[in-house]
Enzyme design. Structure first.
Site, PDB file in Angstrom:
ATOM      1  N   SER A   1      -1.809   1.643  -2.396  1.00 55.07           N
ATOM      2  CA  SER A   1      -1.624   0.204  -2.620  1.00 55.07           C
ATOM      3  C   SER A   1      -0.568  -0.090  -3.696  1.00 55.07           C
ATOM      4  O   SER A   1      -0.561   0.521  -4.767  1.00 55.07           O
ATOM      5  CB  SER A   1      -2.945  -0.443  -3.030  1.00 55.07           C
ATOM      6  OG  SER A   1      -2.719  -1.790  -3.368  1.00 55.07           O
ATOM      7  N   ARG A   2       0.303  -1.047  -3.382  1.00 49.97           N
ATOM      8  CA  ARG A   2       1.335  -1.476  -4.342  1.00 49.97           C
ATOM      9  C   ARG A   2       0.812  -2.590  -5.247  1.00 49.97           C
ATOM     10  O   ARG A   2       1.489  -3.005  -6.174  1.00 49.97           O
ATOM     11  CB  ARG A   2       2.556  -2.038  -3.615  1.00 49.97           C
ATOM     12  CG  ARG A   2       3.109  -1.175  -2.536  1.00 49.97           C
ATOM     13  CD  ARG A   2       4.114  -0.177  -3.082  1.00 49.97           C
ATOM     14  NE  ARG A   2       3.983   1.076  -2.340  1.00 49.97           N
ATOM     15  CZ  ARG A   2       4.475   1.280  -1.132  1.00 49.97           C
ATOM     16  NH1 ARG A   2       5.168   0.382  -0.541  1.00 49.97           N
ATOM     17  NH2 ARG A   2       4.298   2.428  -0.518  1.00 49.97           N
ATOM     18  N   SER A   3      -0.376  -3.122  -4.910  1.00 48.21           N
ATOM     19  CA  SER A   3      -0.857  -4.295  -5.641  1.00 48.21           C
ATOM     20  C   SER A   3      -1.024  -4.050  -7.146  1.00 48.21           C
ATOM     21  O   SER A   3      -0.699  -4.940  -7.937  1.00 48.21           O
ATOM     22  CB  SER A   3      -2.163  -4.798  -5.026  1.00 48.21           C
ATOM     23  OG  SER A   3      -1.899  -5.286  -3.730  1.00 48.21           O
TER      24      SER A   3
ATOM     25  N   THR B   1      -7.989  -4.285   0.954  1.00 50.39           N
ATOM     26  CA  THR B   1      -7.020  -3.660   1.849  1.00 50.39           C
ATOM     27  C   THR B   1      -7.793  -2.815   2.856  1.00 50.39           C
ATOM     28  O   THR B   1      -9.022  -2.886   2.927  1.00 50.39           O
ATOM     29  CB  THR B   1      -5.940  -2.892   1.039  1.00 50.39           C
ATOM     30  OG1 THR B   1      -4.952  -2.420   1.954  1.00 50.39           O
ATOM     31  CG2 THR B   1      -6.500  -1.723   0.253  1.00 50.39           C
TER      32      THR B   1
ATOM     33  N   LYS C   1     -10.848  -5.593   5.343  1.00 51.12           N
ATOM     34  CA  LYS C   1     -10.481  -7.000   5.512  1.00 51.12           C
ATOM     35  C   LYS C   1     -11.387  -7.789   6.458  1.00 51.12           C
ATOM     36  O   LYS C   1     -11.602  -8.969   6.259  1.00 51.12           O
ATOM     37  CB  LYS C   1      -9.024  -7.122   5.984  1.00 51.12           C
ATOM     38  CG  LYS C   1      -8.003  -6.752   4.916  1.00 51.12           C
ATOM     39  CD  LYS C   1      -6.597  -6.980   5.434  1.00 51.12           C
ATOM     40  CE  LYS C   1      -5.556  -6.717   4.370  1.00 51.12           C
ATOM     41  NZ  LYS C   1      -4.237  -7.231   4.749  1.00 51.12           N
TER      42      LYS C   1
ATOM     43  N   ASP D   1      -2.151 -13.963   3.592  1.00 52.03           N
ATOM     44  CA  ASP D   1      -1.040 -13.374   4.355  1.00 52.03           C
ATOM     45  C   ASP D   1      -0.210 -14.445   5.073  1.00 52.03           C
ATOM     46  O   ASP D   1       1.003 -14.298   5.231  1.00 52.03           O
ATOM     47  CB  ASP D   1      -1.552 -12.366   5.385  1.00 52.03           C
ATOM     48  CG  ASP D   1      -1.945 -11.045   4.744  1.00 52.03           C
ATOM     49  OD1 ASP D   1      -1.377 -10.713   3.683  1.00 52.03           O
ATOM     50  OD2 ASP D   1      -2.814 -10.351   5.290  1.00 52.03           O
TER      51      ASP D   1
ATOM     52  N   ALA E   1       0.420  -7.202  18.109  1.00 51.69           N
ATOM     53  CA  ALA E   1      -0.759  -8.070  18.238  1.00 51.69           C
ATOM     54  C   ALA E   1      -1.913  -7.562  17.375  1.00 51.69           C
ATOM     55  O   ALA E   1      -3.077  -7.744  17.718  1.00 51.69           O
ATOM     56  CB  ALA E   1      -1.181  -8.168  19.703  1.00 51.69           C
TER      57      ALA E   1
ATOM     58  N   ILE F   1       8.044  -7.222   9.155  1.00 53.22           N
ATOM     59  CA  ILE F   1       7.067  -7.190   8.071  1.00 53.22           C
ATOM     60  C   ILE F   1       6.908  -5.784   7.495  1.00 53.22           C
ATOM     61  O   ILE F   1       6.273  -5.592   6.485  1.00 53.22           O
ATOM     62  CB  ILE F   1       5.720  -7.811   8.468  1.00 53.22           C
ATOM     63  CG1 ILE F   1       4.987  -6.932   9.453  1.00 53.22           C
ATOM     64  CG2 ILE F   1       5.877  -9.209   9.029  1.00 53.22           C
ATOM     65  CD1 ILE F   1       3.512  -7.197   9.375  1.00 53.22           C
TER      66      ILE F   1
ATOM     67  N   GLY G   1      10.527  -7.361   4.740  1.00 52.12           N
ATOM     68  CA  GLY G   1       9.083  -7.561   4.632  1.00 52.12           C
ATOM     69  C   GLY G   1       8.515  -7.497   3.227  1.00 52.12           C
ATOM     70  O   GLY G   1       7.348  -7.839   3.014  1.00 52.12           O
TER      71      GLY G   1
END
Ligand code: ATR
Length: 279
Positions: free
Chosen positions: A15-17, A62, A66, A103, A130, A217, A240
Site C-alpha cells: 500500500s502507498r497510502s 484495501t 472493500k 474512488d 468491469a 487507472i 492513474g
C-alpha cells in the site's frame, strides 16, 4: 492527543497510502499517525470493532476488505452503496462506524484536473474492464456523459455491472473494441493490462478521435503503453496516480481535520516511495 488512522489489508505491504498520508501529516505539522494494519479476512470484523477503543479516527480499506467491510459498519454513504464497496471508514463520536467510497471522487477529480478541456457531452465514454474500479469509474461518468460504452473481456461481468448501476451503459463485445472508439470523447482503461508485469492492453486506437481524452487507472508504470500510444498520436492523456492521490483527500480531512492539497511534491514523493519499496 495523537490522532490515529491507517490502512487495513491482507497483504498490506504494497500500500502507498502510508507514504501519502505520512507526507501530508508532516507537511501540515499534524500530531497524527497513519499505520499499515495487516488484518486477515477472518479478523476484519473484530479489527474494525476495536477501532474506537484503540483511539482510531478511522481507516482506509484495501484488498480484500472493500466489500466485506460493508456488512460490518453501521452505516454506508449513498455512493458506497451504489459502488458496493467501501474504502474509507470514519469512527463517529458515538463510536459507530460509517463507510464511504472515495474512488468516484478520486477518479473524477483527477480527470477534471488532468483534462480540463474534456467535453463530457462530446460523445460516448468508453470504459474498458468491469471490476471494482470500473464500477467507480462508470458511476462517476454516468451523470456526466451521454452514454457509456462498457467493454470487458468477460461480457457477463459487464452485463452485471450495467444491471447494478442501472444507467446509460451499453455493452460492446471485447472483440469489437477498436470499432467502438469512433466518436468517443473519452477512453478509460480499468483493466490490469499495461500494469508492470502484465502485457500491454491490446487495442488499436486508429478510430479514436484526436480530441478524445485517454485515461488509465494503472499507475505502475506512470505512462502505460496505452497512454504512450495515445500521447504519440496527439490525444490528451491522464495518468492513474492522481486518482490514488485525490481519493485520499476526503479520508485525511475527516480524520485529521485539514483538507490536504495534491501537489507535484506529493506526486514525486509517492512515486519515489514506490521505487524505494521495490528496492
Ligand atoms: P479491480 O477490482 O481492481 O477492477 P478486477 O476485479 O480483478 O480488479 O478486474 C480486473 C479487470 O481486468 C477485469 O475487467 C478483467 O477482465 P475479466 O472480467 O474478463 O477478467 C480485466 N483483465 C484482466 N486480465 C485481462 C486480459 N488479459 N485481457 C483483458 N482484460 C483483462
Amino acid at each position: 492527543m495523537t490522532i490515529k488512522a491507517g490502512v487495513m489489508g491482507w497483504p498490506v505491504e504494497h500500500s502507498r497510502s502510508p507514504a501519502l498520508h505520512g507526507f501530508w501529516l508532516k507537511a501540515y505539522g499534524i500530531d497524527g499517525t497513519y499505520e499499515k494494519l495487516a488484518v486477515k479476512p477472518e479478523d476484519l470484523a473484530a479489527a474494525l470493532r476495536a477501532l474506537p477503543e484503540k483511539g482510531f479516527a478511522g481507516v482506509n480499506l484495501t484488498v480484500p476488505h472493500k466489500e466485506a467491510a460493508m456488512k460490518i459498519v453501521d452505516s454506508i454513504s449513498g455512493v458506497a452503496a451504489n459502488i458496493e464497496a467501501i474504502n474509507t471508514i470514519f469512527v463517529e463520536s458515538d463510536g459507530s462506524l460509517t463507510g464511504h467510497n472515495t474512488d468516484v471522487y478520486g477518479f473524477i477529480t483527477n480527470l477534471e484536473v488532468g483534462a480540463p478541456e474534456l467535453d463530457y457531452q462530446g460523445g460516448p465514454a468508453i470504459v474498458l474492464g468491469a471490476g471494482g474500479a470500473a464500477r467507480a469509474v462508470c458511476f462517476a461518468l454516468m451523470s456526466r456523459v451521454p452514454e457509456i460504452i462498457l467493454i470487458n473481456r468477460t461480457t457477463d461481468r459487464a452485463e452485471n455491472l450495467a444491471k447494478t448501476l442501472c444507467g446509460n451503459i451499453r455493452i460492446v463485445a471485447w472483440d469489437n473494441r477498436a470499432a467502438a472508439l469512433k466518436n468517443a470523447a473519452l477512453l478509460v482503461n480499468t483493466t490490469t493490462q499495461g500494469m508492470q508485469g502484465q502485457p500491454p492492453l491490446e487495442i488499436d486506437l486508429q478510430n479514436l478521435p484526436l480530441e478524445a481524452v485517454v485515461s488509465d487507472i494503472v499507475y505502475t508504470p506512470l505512462e502505460t503503453p496505452l497512454l504512450a500510444a495515445a500521447r504519440v498520436r496527439g490525444n490528451t492523456i491522464v495518468d492513474g496516480l492522481g486518482m490514488l492521490l485525490y481519493q485520499a483527500q476526503p479520508g485525511f480531512e475527516g480524520w485529521f481535520g485539514k483538507r490536504p492539497e495534491v501537489t507535484k511534491a506529493l506526486r514525486d514523493y509517492v512515486l519515489g516511495s514506490k521505487t524505494r519499496a521495490a528496492d
